[in-house]
Design a protein around this motif. Structure first.
Motif, PDB file in Angstrom:
ATOM      1  N   GLN A  44       0.901  -1.240  -0.007  1.00 41.14           N
ATOM      2  CA  GLN A  44       0.045  -0.140  -0.024  1.00 41.14           C
ATOM      3  C   GLN A  44       0.683   1.324  -0.004  1.00 41.14           C
ATOM      4  O   GLN A  44       2.220   1.392   0.461  1.00 41.14           O
ATOM      5  CB  GLN A  44      -0.836  -0.160   1.231  1.00 41.14           C
ATOM      6  CG  GLN A  44      -1.994  -1.170   1.293  1.00 41.14           C
ATOM      7  CD  GLN A  44      -2.974  -0.844   2.314  1.00 41.14           C
ATOM      8  OE1 GLN A  44      -3.703   0.143   2.786  1.00 41.14           O
ATOM      9  NE2 GLN A  44      -3.014  -1.781   3.567  1.00 41.14           N
ATOM     10  N   VAL A  45      -0.007   2.174  -0.530  1.00 45.13           N
ATOM     11  CA  VAL A  45       1.071   3.820  -0.605  1.00 45.13           C
ATOM     12  C   VAL A  45       0.912   4.209   0.672  1.00 45.13           C
ATOM     13  O   VAL A  45       0.076   4.034   1.465  1.00 45.13           O
ATOM     14  CB  VAL A  45       0.342   4.620  -1.679  1.00 45.13           C
ATOM     15  CG1 VAL A  45      -1.258   4.925  -1.286  1.00 45.13           C
ATOM     16  CG2 VAL A  45       1.019   5.869  -1.691  1.00 45.13           C
ATOM     17  N   SER A  46       2.060   4.769   1.292  1.00 43.11           N
ATOM     18  CA  SER A  46       2.497   5.614   2.432  1.00 43.11           C
ATOM     19  C   SER A  46       2.160   6.963   2.079  1.00 43.11           C
ATOM     20  O   SER A  46       2.794   7.544   0.949  1.00 43.11           O
ATOM     21  CB  SER A  46       3.781   5.354   3.214  1.00 43.11           C
ATOM     22  OG  SER A  46       3.515   4.276   3.652  1.00 43.11           O
ATOM     23  N   GLN A  47       1.365   7.768   2.694  1.00 45.09           N
ATOM     24  CA  GLN A  47       0.849   9.193   2.231  1.00 45.09           C
ATOM     25  C   GLN A  47       1.464  10.333   3.220  1.00 45.09           C
ATOM     26  O   GLN A  47       1.467   9.930   4.342  1.00 45.09           O
ATOM     27  CB  GLN A  47      -0.560   9.153   2.341  1.00 45.09           C
ATOM     28  CG  GLN A  47      -0.987   8.622   1.105  1.00 45.09           C
ATOM     29  CD  GLN A  47      -2.498   8.819   1.076  1.00 45.09           C
ATOM     30  OE1 GLN A  47      -3.485   8.803   1.815  1.00 45.09           O
ATOM     31  NE2 GLN A  47      -2.941   9.401  -0.040  1.00 45.09           N
ATOM     32  N   VAL A  48       2.088  11.439   2.948  1.00 50.77           N
ATOM     33  CA  VAL A  48       2.760  12.188   3.679  1.00 50.77           C
ATOM     34  C   VAL A  48       1.793  13.513   3.624  1.00 50.77           C
ATOM     35  O   VAL A  48       1.405  14.162   2.458  1.00 50.77           O
ATOM     36  CB  VAL A  48       4.051  12.602   3.266  1.00 50.77           C
ATOM     37  CG1 VAL A  48       4.779  13.726   4.199  1.00 50.77           C
ATOM     38  CG2 VAL A  48       5.019  11.229   3.458  1.00 50.77           C
ATOM     39  N   PHE A  49       1.355  14.127   4.682  1.00 51.08           N
ATOM     40  CA  PHE A  49       0.545  15.367   4.629  1.00 51.08           C
ATOM     41  C   PHE A  49       1.060  16.424   5.421  1.00 51.08           C
ATOM     42  O   PHE A  49       2.040  16.251   6.313  1.00 51.08           O
ATOM     43  CB  PHE A  49      -0.815  14.770   5.514  1.00 51.08           C
ATOM     44  CG  PHE A  49      -1.756  13.871   4.886  1.00 51.08           C
ATOM     45  CD1 PHE A  49      -2.509  14.136   3.826  1.00 51.08           C
ATOM     46  CD2 PHE A  49      -1.313  12.392   5.418  1.00 51.08           C
ATOM     47  CE1 PHE A  49      -3.317  12.810   3.581  1.00 51.08           C
ATOM     48  CE2 PHE A  49      -2.004  11.481   4.757  1.00 51.08           C
ATOM     49  CZ  PHE A  49      -3.028  11.613   3.798  1.00 51.08           C
ATOM     50  N   ALA A  50       0.623  17.582   4.765  1.00 47.18           N
ATOM     51  CA  ALA A  50       1.013  18.871   5.456  1.00 47.18           C
ATOM     52  C   ALA A  50       0.263  19.162   6.691  1.00 47.18           C
ATOM     53  O   ALA A  50      -0.639  18.415   6.939  1.00 47.18           O
ATOM     54  CB  ALA A  50       0.996  19.987   4.488  1.00 47.18           C
ATOM     55  N   TYR A  51       0.693  20.279   7.684  1.00 44.33           N
ATOM     56  CA  TYR A  51       0.087  20.284   8.720  1.00 44.33           C
ATOM     57  C   TYR A  51      -1.582  20.656   8.643  1.00 44.33           C
ATOM     58  O   TYR A  51      -2.221  20.642   9.715  1.00 44.33           O
ATOM     59  CB  TYR A  51       0.661  21.408   9.698  1.00 44.33           C
ATOM     60  CG  TYR A  51       0.431  22.821   9.362  1.00 44.33           C
ATOM     61  CD1 TYR A  51      -0.660  23.624  10.120  1.00 44.33           C
ATOM     62  CD2 TYR A  51       0.663  23.541   8.245  1.00 44.33           C
ATOM     63  CE1 TYR A  51      -0.779  24.808  10.122  1.00 44.33           C
ATOM     64  CE2 TYR A  51       0.239  24.849   7.975  1.00 44.33           C
ATOM     65  CZ  TYR A  51      -0.451  25.426   8.934  1.00 44.33           C
ATOM     66  OH  TYR A  51      -0.689  26.892   8.645  1.00 44.33           O
ATOM     67  N   ASN A 273      13.317   4.647  11.706  1.00 45.45           N
ATOM     68  CA  ASN A 273      12.277   4.267  12.812  1.00 45.45           C
ATOM     69  C   ASN A 273      11.525   3.107  12.401  1.00 45.45           C
ATOM     70  O   ASN A 273      11.192   2.128  13.395  1.00 45.45           O
ATOM     71  CB  ASN A 273      11.502   5.613  13.308  1.00 45.45           C
ATOM     72  CG  ASN A 273      12.290   6.571  13.815  1.00 45.45           C
ATOM     73  OD1 ASN A 273      12.544   6.380  14.984  1.00 45.45           O
ATOM     74  ND2 ASN A 273      12.630   7.507  13.114  1.00 45.45           N
ATOM     75  N   TYR A 274      11.218   2.864  11.249  1.00 45.87           N
ATOM     76  CA  TYR A 274      10.132   1.771  10.953  1.00 45.87           C
ATOM     77  C   TYR A 274      10.585   0.664   9.823  1.00 45.87           C
ATOM     78  O   TYR A 274       9.927  -0.095   9.564  1.00 45.87           O
ATOM     79  CB  TYR A 274       8.612   2.186  10.787  1.00 45.87           C
ATOM     80  CG  TYR A 274       7.956   3.248  11.911  1.00 45.87           C
ATOM     81  CD1 TYR A 274       7.645   2.528  13.100  1.00 45.87           C
ATOM     82  CD2 TYR A 274       8.215   4.574  11.850  1.00 45.87           C
ATOM     83  CE1 TYR A 274       7.206   3.235  14.004  1.00 45.87           C
ATOM     84  CE2 TYR A 274       7.599   5.179  12.911  1.00 45.87           C
ATOM     85  CZ  TYR A 274       7.253   4.645  14.118  1.00 45.87           C
ATOM     86  OH  TYR A 274       6.729   5.387  14.962  1.00 45.87           O
ATOM     87  N   GLY A 275      11.621   1.254   9.072  1.00 50.96           N
ATOM     88  CA  GLY A 275      12.200   0.697   8.021  1.00 50.96           C
ATOM     89  C   GLY A 275      11.707   1.185   6.629  1.00 50.96           C
ATOM     90  O   GLY A 275      10.657   1.373   6.199  1.00 50.96           O
ATOM     91  N   ILE A 276      12.488   0.795   5.639  1.00 50.03           N
ATOM     92  CA  ILE A 276      12.307   1.189   4.134  1.00 50.03           C
ATOM     93  C   ILE A 276      11.105   0.438   3.562  1.00 50.03           C
ATOM     94  O   ILE A 276      10.308   1.080   2.823  1.00 50.03           O
ATOM     95  CB  ILE A 276      13.507   1.366   3.369  1.00 50.03           C
ATOM     96  CG1 ILE A 276      13.554   2.387   2.156  1.00 50.03           C
ATOM     97  CG2 ILE A 276      13.843   0.102   3.207  1.00 50.03           C
ATOM     98  CD1 ILE A 276      13.307   3.857   2.623  1.00 50.03           C
ATOM     99  N   ASP A 277      11.040  -0.788   3.839  1.00 50.22           N
ATOM    100  CA  ASP A 277      10.076  -1.767   3.290  1.00 50.22           C
ATOM    101  C   ASP A 277       8.573  -1.259   3.546  1.00 50.22           C
ATOM    102  O   ASP A 277       7.705  -1.273   2.916  1.00 50.22           O
ATOM    103  CB  ASP A 277      10.437  -3.085   3.424  1.00 50.22           C
ATOM    104  CG  ASP A 277       9.763  -4.007   2.532  1.00 50.22           C
ATOM    105  OD1 ASP A 277      10.076  -3.783   1.620  1.00 50.22           O
ATOM    106  OD2 ASP A 277       9.010  -4.875   2.930  1.00 50.22           O
ATOM    107  N   GLU A 278       8.536  -0.870   5.000  1.00 56.87           N
ATOM    108  CA  GLU A 278       7.321  -0.442   5.512  1.00 56.87           C
ATOM    109  C   GLU A 278       6.927   0.843   5.049  1.00 56.87           C
ATOM    110  O   GLU A 278       5.562   1.079   4.686  1.00 56.87           O
ATOM    111  CB  GLU A 278       7.285  -0.283   7.055  1.00 56.87           C
ATOM    112  CG  GLU A 278       7.414  -1.531   7.904  1.00 56.87           C
ATOM    113  CD  GLU A 278       6.234  -2.388   7.689  1.00 56.87           C
ATOM    114  OE1 GLU A 278       5.108  -1.721   7.904  1.00 56.87           O
ATOM    115  OE2 GLU A 278       6.039  -3.420   7.050  1.00 56.87           O
ATOM    116  N   LEU A 279       7.805   1.604   4.731  1.00 53.37           N
ATOM    117  CA  LEU A 279       7.506   3.089   3.952  1.00 53.37           C
ATOM    118  C   LEU A 279       6.800   2.896   2.681  1.00 53.37           C
ATOM    119  O   LEU A 279       5.861   3.425   2.242  1.00 53.37           O
ATOM    120  CB  LEU A 279       8.693   3.969   4.016  1.00 53.37           C
ATOM    121  CG  LEU A 279       8.531   5.133   3.164  1.00 53.37           C
ATOM    122  CD1 LEU A 279       7.537   6.301   4.056  1.00 53.37           C
ATOM    123  CD2 LEU A 279       9.803   6.061   3.283  1.00 53.37           C
TER     124      LEU A 279
END
Length: 758
Positions: A44-51, A273-279
Motif C-alpha cells: 500500500q502507498v504511504s502518504q505524507v500530509f502537510a499540517y 524508525n520503521y524501515g524502508i520496506d514499511e514506508l
C-alpha cells in the motif's frame, strides 16, 4: 468396420480424458496454498500530509490504499461484476460457458487470444501466477480459483480483487484510482464514475480517460449497458450517464507529489524508525508540520534569487578540489539519453560572447549566461539542466539553505537544503555547518542583558589585541570598513554590528555564560573557548541558528524543532505522536529587551531593508571572512526564518556580498509570502518592562527638548536623569509601542565584516 470405428472413437475419447486428467494432475501438484491469503498484506502507498491535512507526497511500490468491502458502494461492486464476471455470485470460481467460448476462439485462432477469466481467476493470476499466456498456466489458474471459492466468501474475494487490480496511472485498487481520476474517495463515486473505473481493467492504457476520452467514454457506456442487462440499474439512469461527459480531476504533479528536501527528511526519518520496506509498502499516513504553500513558495523564491545572484557575481573561480570533484562526477555520469528536468555536469568546450558551448559525454549543447565569464575557461565543469528539445539552462554554483519554524511549537513549516533538490540532495539546512558570522552575536548580547546590561550600557568599540596561542600571534578584530567609534551603547554596538565592541563585551562576560546560554538556546555544536566565538567563527547548522532565533520570538521559551506530528498505521492506529519539548531559557523580561535590540537592527541597523515589509520584524545579519558566508536570521511573533547563502566549497561569494545583500532579500520575500493576509502581532511587552523615550547620544531620558527614541527597559533600569539634567522620580513608562514605522529609505552601509580571525 463400424464396430472398429466406434471402438476407435471410444478409445480416442478415453485417451483424451486420461490425457487431460494426467495434464490436470501434473499441473495441480505443488500449487500455492490459497489459505495463505489469510495473511495477505498487499503493498500500500504511504502518504505524507502537510499540517493542514493536504497531501504532500506519496511513497509506494504500488500506489494502493486498501479499503474494506463495506466502504465500497454497491454500484461500484456491480459495475465491475457486470463487465468482468456476470456470474460471480453463482459460479464456483470458473465460468464453464465462458471457458468453452474462450476455448473455441483460442482453438480457431491457434493461440491464446481470449481468457474467459472470472474475477476469482483474475485475482489468482495477479497474486500467485505469472502473466504468461499458456494452457498450463490457465489450468493452474482454474484449479486455484475453485479452491479460493471453497475457502473464502464471495465478498472477501471481491474485496481482495477490487483492492488488487491495476487501473492505470500507477493506481492499484479502486480507492487509489478514485482519487487519481476523480479526486474523491471510492465511497463518494457516483454510478457514472464507477462505470469509468470498471471499464479500465481490460486495458488501462487503451481506455485511459486522460489520454483517450472517446475510448474511455465508449467503454464506460459498455459497462453501463451491462449493468442494465444484469438489472443493477435502469435504462433511465444509464441514459443520464450516457449524456454526461467524463469529468476528471485536474492533475498537477507538483501539487500531489512534492519531493524535495523536506519530504526527503520525512523519508529518512521513517526509514530509520520503521524501515524502508514499511514506508514503500505499509500504507502509513504521516502527518508533518509543513506549510505546503510556504514550502512551494520557498522553492521558487530560492531558485529565482540564487539565479539572479549568480549573474550578479558572475561565473565563480573554481577551486582545485571543486574541479576534481565535478570532473570525477562527470566521468561517472550515465548519459545514454538526456532526461528532461535532470541536472548534468558538462565540460566547457568554448565560450563565444555570453554563450557557453559544452559537452555531456556524447551530447553537445549551448547555454547562455548573462553574468561575467571572466573565470570560465575551456575544460572547466559546469552544471546544466536539460529542458527538452536540445535546450539547456545554466544551473548556479551558488547554494543556499532555508529553515522556517513556528516559534511557539518548534514545528518546521518550510525547509530548503539547497538551490534545487534535482541538482543536489545534500541537505544544507541540517547537514551543513557554516560560520554564522555576526548572526551569533545576539547570544552574547542576551548573556549581557541577563547579567544586568541595558540597551544604554556603554561598551568600548576600540581595537584590542588578543594573543592567539594556536597561531602564536596577536588577533585584532576589526570593524566593517576598519572604523572604530569609541564609547558606544549596547544598542549601537549590536544594531551597527560593531565587532570590536562585541569582542570587548564577550571578554568582559567570560566564556561560560555565553557558551552555556548558546547550548540552552539550541546550539548543539561543541563551542570552543576562543574570543572569535562572538563573531561566529564556529561552524553551526542553519537549523541550530533557527532554533536560537525562535527562542527570541517565543518570549525566551526554546522549543525543540520537529517535523513529524504523528504517524498512523493502515488501520488508523496512532503509532507515533510528537510530544512538545519547550522550556524557558531566557527570562521573559530580559528576552523582551533582546527582541527590542533585534528590532533595532531592522529599524536603524544592518537589516533596515526589511522595513519594506511594513510589519513588526526583528533579526540580525551575518557575514564571514572574505564574504564567504552570508546570513539573515529573523522573526515575527508567528514565524522564524533563517537564510544562508554561499558555495559548498568555501570561497568568496562576491565583492561586498554581505548578509544584507545576499541573504536578506531572500528572507524578505519568504516572510512576505508567509504572512500574506495575516494580522501580525507586535512583540509582547511584559508587565515589568516599559517603553521609555530616551536620547541615545546622551543616554538620558527625553524631556521633549532633545532627539528621542523609545526603547525597552526592565522597570527600574532606565536612566534617572533627563536630557536637561533634571532628576526624574516618576519615569515616563509606556506599556505599548507606537505603530510600526514604515520607511523605505534603504541607503547607507549594509553590513559588518569578519567572523573569523584575520
Amino acid at each position: 468396420m463400424l464396430r472398429y470405428l466406434k471402438f476407435a472413437v471410444l478409445l480416442t475419447v478415453v485417451a483424451g480424458i486420461l490425457g487431460l486428467s494426467v495434464f490436470i494432475y501434473i499441473n495441480a501438484r505443488n500449487l500455492p496454498d490459497v489459505k495463505n491469503l489469510e495473511h495477505w498484506k498487499p503493498s500500500q502507498v504511504s502518504q505524507v500530509f502537510a499540517y493542514d491535512g493536504s497531501l504532500l507526497t506519496e511513497f509506494f511500490v504500488q500506489r494502493r490504499q486498501y479499503v474494506s468491502i463495506d466502504k465500497i458502494p454497491d454500484h461500484v461492486k456491480y459495475a465491475f461484476i457486470a463487465i468482468e464476471d456476470r456470474t460471480f455470485y453463482e459460479n464456483p470460481g470458473i465460468d464453464l460457458w465462458g471457458i468453452l467460448r474462450a476455448a473455441f476462439i483460442n482453438i480457431t485462432s491457434g493461440r491464446i487470444v481470449a481468457g474467459g477469466s472470472t474475477i476469482s481467476q483474475q485475482l489468482i493470476k495477479n497474486l500467485f501466477l505469472t502473466p504468461e499466456r499458456s494452457f498450463r498456466r490457465k489450468v493452474k489458474e482454474m484449479i486455484l480459483a475453485i479452491k479460493l471459492n471453497q475457502i473464502y466468501p464471495k465478498d472477501k474475494i471481491l474485496e481482495m480483487y477490487l483492492n488488487q487490480i491495476y487501473l492505470g496511472h500507477g493506481a492499484y485498487g479502486v480507492e487509489s484510482a478514485s482519487q487519481i481520476y476523480f479526486g474523491k474517495h471510492v465511497w463518494e463515486l457516483d454510478i457514472c464514475e464507477a462505470a469509468v473505473l470498471a471499464g479500465l481493467p481490460k486495458a488501462p492504457s487503451r481506455y485511459d480517460p486522460y489520454k483517450n476520452i472517446e475510448g474511455a467514454t465508449q467503454r464506460r457506456n459498455a459497462v453501463l449497458q451491462s449493468m442494465v442487462e444484469e438489472g443493477y440499474i435502469d435504462i433511465y439512469t444509464a441514459k443520464e450517464c450516457y449524456e454526461k461527459p467524463i469529468v476528471l480531476r485536474e492533475t498537477d504533479e507538483e501539487d500531489v507529489n512534492i519531493h524535495d528536501y523536506f519530504t526527503e527528511m520525512v523519508r529518512l526519518w521513517f526509514a530509520e524508525n520503521y524501515g524502508i520496506d514499511e514506508l514503500y509498502k505499509g500504507g502509513y499516513k504521516i502527518y508533518t508540520t509543513a506549510d505546503k504553500n510556504l514550502l512551494r513558495d520557498t522553492h521558487y523564491i530560492v531558485k529565482d534569487h540564487i539565479e539572479l545572484l549568480q549573474v550578479q557575481v558572475g561565473f565563480p573561480k573554481l577551486t582545485e578540489d571543486e574541479i576534481n570533484k565535478m570532473t570525477e562526477e562527470y566521468s561517472q555520469q550515465e548519459v545514454k539519453k538526456l532526461q528532461k528536468g535532470k541536472v548534468y555536469i558538462g565540460m566547457i568546450e568554448k565560450i563565444k560572447g555570453k554563450t557557453i558551448h559544452f559537452k555531456i559525454k556524447d551530447h553537445t549543447g549551448t547555454v547562455r549566461f548573462s553574468g561575467s565569464l571572466r573565470n570560465a575557461k575551456e575544460g572547466l565543469p559546469i552544471y546544466i539542466k536539460y529542458i527538452g528539445e536540445n535546450s539547456f539552462e545554466f544551473v548556479p554554483f551558488l547554494e543556499t539553505a532555508v529553515v522556517s519554524i513556528d516559534p511557539k511549537t518548534g514545528a518546521i513549516r518550510a525547509l530548503s537544503g539547497g538551490y534545487d533538490f534535482v541538482k543536489s540532495k545534500y541537505n544544507r539546512a541540517v547537514q551543513a555547518k557554516r560560520q554564522p558570522g555576526s548572526a551569533f552575536k545576539p547570544i552574547v548580547y542576551t548573556a549581557a542583558v541577563m547579567e544586568g546590561f541595558t540597551q544604554l550600557s556603554v561598551l568600548e568599540d576600540e581595537p584590542v589585541a588578543i594573543w592567539d596561542p594556536d597561531r602564536f600571534e596577536e588577533w585584532i578584530p576589526r570593524n566593517y570598513e576598519g572604523e572604530y567609534h569609541g564609547k558606544v551603547t549596547l544598542r549601537e554596538a549590536l544594531t551597527k554590528s560593531m565587532n570590536a565592541a562585541s569582542v570587548n563585551l564577550f571578554l568582559e562576560l567570560g566564556y561560560e555564560p555565553v557558551i552555556s546560554l548558546a547550548y540552552q538556546m539550541g546550539v548543539k555544536t561543541k563551542l570552543p573557548k576562543v574570543p572569535s566565538l562572538v563573531l561566529g567563527s564556529v561552524d553551526i547548522s542553519p537549523l541550530e541558528l533557527a532554533t536560537v532565533y525562535s527562542t527570541f520570538a517565543n518570549n525566551g521559551i526554546r522549543c525543540r524543532p520537529y517535523f513529524i506530528e504523528k504517524v498512523e498505521d493502515p488501520n488508523g492506529n496512532v503509532i507515533y505522536q510528537h510530544t512538545p519539548e519547550c522550556r524557558q531559557v531566557i527570562p521573559e523580561d530580559k528576552n523582551a529587551v533582546m527582541v527590542d535590540l533585534l528590532k533595532g537592527v531592522i529599524q536603524e541597523g544592518t537589516g533596515r531593508k526589511a522595513r519594506i515589509l511594513g510589519f513588526p520584524v526583528a533579526g540580525k545579519t551575518g557575514t564571514t571572512n572574505d564574504y564567504t558566508d552570508a546570513w539573515f536570521a529573523g522573526f515575527t511573533t508567528d514565524l522564524t526564518t533563517v537564510v544562508w547563502v554561499g558555495y559548498d566549497f568555501k570561497k568568496k561569494i562576491g565583492w561586498k556580498m554581505t548578509g544584507a545583500k545576499a541573504a536578506l532579500p531572500i528572507w524578505i520575500d519568504l516572510m512576505a509570502a508567509a504572512h500574506v493576509d495575516k494580522e501580525i502581532e507586535e512583540f509582547s511587552v511584559p508587565e515589568n518592562t516599559a517603553l521609555i523615550p530616551v536620547n541615545i547620544q546622551t543616554k538620558t531620558l527625553s524631556d521633549g527638548n532633545c532627539e528621542e527614541k523609545e526603547i525597552l527597559f526592565i522597570k527600574g533600569t532606565e536612566p534617572k536623569i533627563d536630557c536637561s539634567g533634571n532628576v526624574v522620580t516618576v519615569p515616563p513608562y509606556r506599556e505599548k509601542e507606537d505603530e510600526f514605522l514604515f520607511d523605505i529609505n534603504l541607503t547607507g552601509e549594509e553590513d559588518e565584516l569578519p567572523a573569523t580571525r584575520q
